[in-house]
Design a protein around this motif. Structure first.
Motif, PDB file in Angstrom:
ATOM      1  N   GLU A 139       0.920  -1.326  -0.218  1.00 47.36           N
ATOM      2  CA  GLU A 139       0.031  -0.022   0.009  1.00 47.36           C
ATOM      3  C   GLU A 139       0.855   1.333  -0.082  1.00 47.36           C
ATOM      4  N   ALA A 140       0.699   2.269  -0.991  1.00 49.94           N
ATOM      5  CA  ALA A 140       1.181   3.459  -0.785  1.00 49.94           C
ATOM      6  C   ALA A 140       0.428   4.363  -1.361  1.00 49.94           C
ATOM      7  N   VAL A 141       0.361   5.745  -0.955  1.00 49.11           N
ATOM      8  CA  VAL A 141      -0.287   7.122  -1.380  1.00 49.11           C
ATOM      9  C   VAL A 141       0.358   7.169  -2.909  1.00 49.11           C
ATOM     10  N   VAL A 142      -0.441   7.288  -3.773  1.00 48.46           N
ATOM     11  CA  VAL A 142      -0.278   7.564  -5.028  1.00 48.46           C
ATOM     12  C   VAL A 142      -0.383   9.110  -5.474  1.00 48.46           C
ATOM     13  N   ALA A 143      -1.458   9.616  -5.119  1.00 45.37           N
ATOM     14  CA  ALA A 143      -1.977  10.896  -5.368  1.00 45.37           C
ATOM     15  C   ALA A 143      -2.704  11.501  -4.283  1.00 45.37           C
ATOM     16  N   ARG A 144      -2.608  12.780  -3.977  1.00 46.13           N
ATOM     17  CA  ARG A 144      -3.482  13.585  -2.970  1.00 46.13           C
ATOM     18  C   ARG A 144      -3.558  15.004  -3.511  1.00 46.13           C
ATOM     19  N   TYR A 145      -4.971  15.220  -3.150  1.00 42.51           N
ATOM     20  CA  TYR A 145      -5.394  16.384  -3.845  1.00 42.51           C
ATOM     21  C   TYR A 145      -6.387  17.342  -2.704  1.00 42.51           C
ATOM     22  N   ASP A 146      -6.264  18.518  -2.842  1.00 38.91           N
ATOM     23  CA  ASP A 146      -7.238  19.453  -1.994  1.00 38.91           C
ATOM     24  C   ASP A 146      -7.829  20.532  -3.191  1.00 38.91           C
ATOM     25  N   THR A 147      -9.062  20.125  -3.522  1.00 43.87           N
ATOM     26  CA  THR A 147      -9.704  21.005  -4.484  1.00 43.87           C
ATOM     27  C   THR A 147      -9.606  22.373  -4.350  1.00 43.87           C
ATOM     28  N   SER A 148      -9.581  22.988  -2.993  1.00 39.46           N
ATOM     29  CA  SER A 148      -9.405  24.320  -2.910  1.00 39.46           C
ATOM     30  C   SER A 148      -7.964  24.905  -3.420  1.00 39.46           C
ATOM     31  N   ASP A 149      -6.945  23.843  -3.456  1.00 40.32           N
ATOM     32  CA  ASP A 149      -5.796  24.429  -3.786  1.00 40.32           C
ATOM     33  C   ASP A 149      -5.512  24.185  -5.460  1.00 40.32           C
ATOM     34  N   LEU A 150      -6.491  23.765  -6.230  1.00 36.57           N
ATOM     35  CA  LEU A 150      -6.250  23.373  -7.740  1.00 36.57           C
ATOM     36  C   LEU A 150      -6.862  24.416  -8.596  1.00 36.57           C
ATOM     37  N   ARG A 184     -13.795  16.401  -8.808  1.00 35.40           N
ATOM     38  CA  ARG A 184     -15.181  16.402  -8.519  1.00 35.40           C
ATOM     39  C   ARG A 184     -15.968  15.387  -9.210  1.00 35.40           C
ATOM     40  N   ARG A 185     -15.820  15.706 -10.380  1.00 34.23           N
ATOM     41  CA  ARG A 185     -16.667  14.740 -11.452  1.00 34.23           C
ATOM     42  C   ARG A 185     -16.296  13.177 -11.084  1.00 34.23           C
ATOM     43  N   ALA A 186     -15.078  13.096 -10.868  1.00 31.32           N
ATOM     44  CA  ALA A 186     -14.484  11.565 -10.667  1.00 31.32           C
ATOM     45  C   ALA A 186     -15.128  11.149  -9.451  1.00 31.32           C
ATOM     46  N   VAL A 187     -15.266  11.973  -8.488  1.00 34.56           N
ATOM     47  CA  VAL A 187     -15.753  11.437  -7.015  1.00 34.56           C
ATOM     48  C   VAL A 187     -17.278  11.298  -7.287  1.00 34.56           C
ATOM     49  N   ARG A 188     -17.884  11.912  -8.140  1.00 35.88           N
ATOM     50  CA  ARG A 188     -19.350  11.822  -8.185  1.00 35.88           C
ATOM     51  C   ARG A 188     -19.585  10.356  -9.080  1.00 35.88           C
ATOM     52  N   ALA A 189     -18.508  10.205  -9.940  1.00 32.92           N
ATOM     53  CA  ALA A 189     -18.736   8.967 -10.634  1.00 32.92           C
ATOM     54  C   ALA A 189     -18.373   7.754  -9.750  1.00 32.92           C
ATOM     55  N   LEU A 190     -17.468   7.869  -8.688  1.00 33.29           N
ATOM     56  CA  LEU A 190     -17.228   6.773  -7.898  1.00 33.29           C
ATOM     57  C   LEU A 190     -18.537   6.537  -6.962  1.00 33.29           C
ATOM     58  N   ASP A 191     -19.222   7.770  -6.674  1.00 27.94           N
ATOM     59  CA  ASP A 191     -20.370   7.697  -5.795  1.00 27.94           C
ATOM     60  C   ASP A 191     -21.341   6.937  -6.519  1.00 27.94           C
ATOM     61  N   ALA A 192     -21.643   7.148  -7.857  1.00 29.78           N
ATOM     62  CA  ALA A 192     -22.586   6.458  -8.709  1.00 29.78           C
ATOM     63  C   ALA A 192     -22.190   5.170  -8.787  1.00 29.78           C
ATOM     64  N   ALA A 193     -21.143   4.681  -9.198  1.00 33.11           N
ATOM     65  CA  ALA A 193     -20.466   3.360  -9.315  1.00 33.11           C
ATOM     66  C   ALA A 193     -20.807   2.380  -8.091  1.00 33.11           C
ATOM     67  N   GLN A 194     -20.397   3.170  -6.782  1.00 29.57           N
ATOM     68  CA  GLN A 194     -20.733   2.335  -5.484  1.00 29.57           C
ATOM     69  C   GLN A 194     -22.087   2.120  -5.351  1.00 29.57           C
ATOM     70  N   ALA A 195     -23.115   3.196  -5.765  1.00 31.97           N
ATOM     71  CA  ALA A 195     -24.522   3.078  -5.586  1.00 31.97           C
ATOM     72  C   ALA A 195     -24.967   1.991  -6.465  1.00 31.97           C
ATOM     73  N   ARG A 196     -24.523   1.601  -7.643  1.00 28.75           N
ATOM     74  CA  ARG A 196     -24.817   0.553  -8.780  1.00 28.75           C
ATOM     75  C   ARG A 196     -24.294  -0.762  -8.057  1.00 28.75           C
ATOM     76  N   GLY A 197     -23.458  -0.776  -7.114  1.00 28.71           N
ATOM     77  CA  GLY A 197     -22.764  -1.955  -6.798  1.00 28.71           C
ATOM     78  C   GLY A 197     -21.483  -2.392  -7.285  1.00 28.71           C
ATOM     79  N   GLY A 198     -20.859  -1.279  -8.154  1.00 25.46           N
ATOM     80  CA  GLY A 198     -19.852  -1.563  -9.053  1.00 25.46           C
ATOM     81  C   GLY A 198     -18.575  -1.638  -8.403  1.00 25.46           C
ATOM     82  N   THR A 199     -17.836  -2.625  -8.305  1.00 24.33           N
ATOM     83  CA  THR A 199     -16.477  -2.674  -7.433  1.00 24.33           C
ATOM     84  C   THR A 199     -15.359  -2.891  -8.481  1.00 24.33           C
ATOM     85  N   GLY A 200     -15.292  -2.796  -9.737  1.00 26.03           N
ATOM     86  CA  GLY A 200     -14.339  -3.178 -10.539  1.00 26.03           C
ATOM     87  C   GLY A 200     -14.063  -4.668 -10.969  1.00 26.03           C
TER      88      GLY A 200
END
Length: 96
Positions: free
Chosen positions: A15-26, A35-51
Motif C-alpha cells: 500500500e502506498a499513497v499515489v496521489a493527494r488533492y485538495d480541491t481548494s488548492d487546484l 469532483r466529477r471523478a468522485v461523483r462517478a465513484l459515488d454512482a458506481a458504488q450506488a450501483r454496486g460496481g466494484t471493478g
C-alpha cells in the motif's frame, strides 16, 4: 474536498499513497475533474460496481474528506486496469 488515492493491489499487495488533492488548492478545471471523478465513484458504488475481480489486479483506495467536517470521510475500493477510462484514471492523471 481532500482526496487521497492509495495503491492497494497487484502482485506485491503493498500500500502506498499515489496521489493527494485538495480541491481548494487546484485550478478550477482540475478541481472540477476531481469532483466529477468522485461523483462517478459515488454512482458506481450506488450501483454496486466494484471493478474487476482478480488477486493480481491493481487496486486503489480513494478516501474523500470534506475539510469542514460536515460529513464523515467516504472510502471507495476500486479494482482494475487504471489505463482504461474510468474515474480512477482521472484521479491518477495528476494536476494539469
Amino acid at each position: 474536498m481532500r482526496v487521497t488515492i492509495e495503491s492497494t493491489g497487484g502482485f506485491t499487495g503493498r500500500e502506498a499513497v499515489v496521489a493527494r488533492y485538495d480541491t481548494s488548492d487546484l485550478p478550477a478545471g482540475r478541481a472540477d475533474t476531481v469532483r466529477r471523478a468522485v461523483r462517478a465513484l459515488d454512482a458506481a458504488q450506488a450501483r454496486g460496481g466494484t471493478g474487476e475481480v482478480g488477486a493480481d489486479l491493481p487496486g486503489y483506495r480513494v478516501t474523500v474528506d470534506d475539510p469542514d467536517g460536515a460529513a464523515a470521510p467516504r472510502v471507495y475500493e476500486v479494482r482494475g486496469d487504471p489505463s482504461e477510462p474510468s474515474p480512477i484514471t482521472a484521479l491518477l492523471a495528476g494536476p494539469d
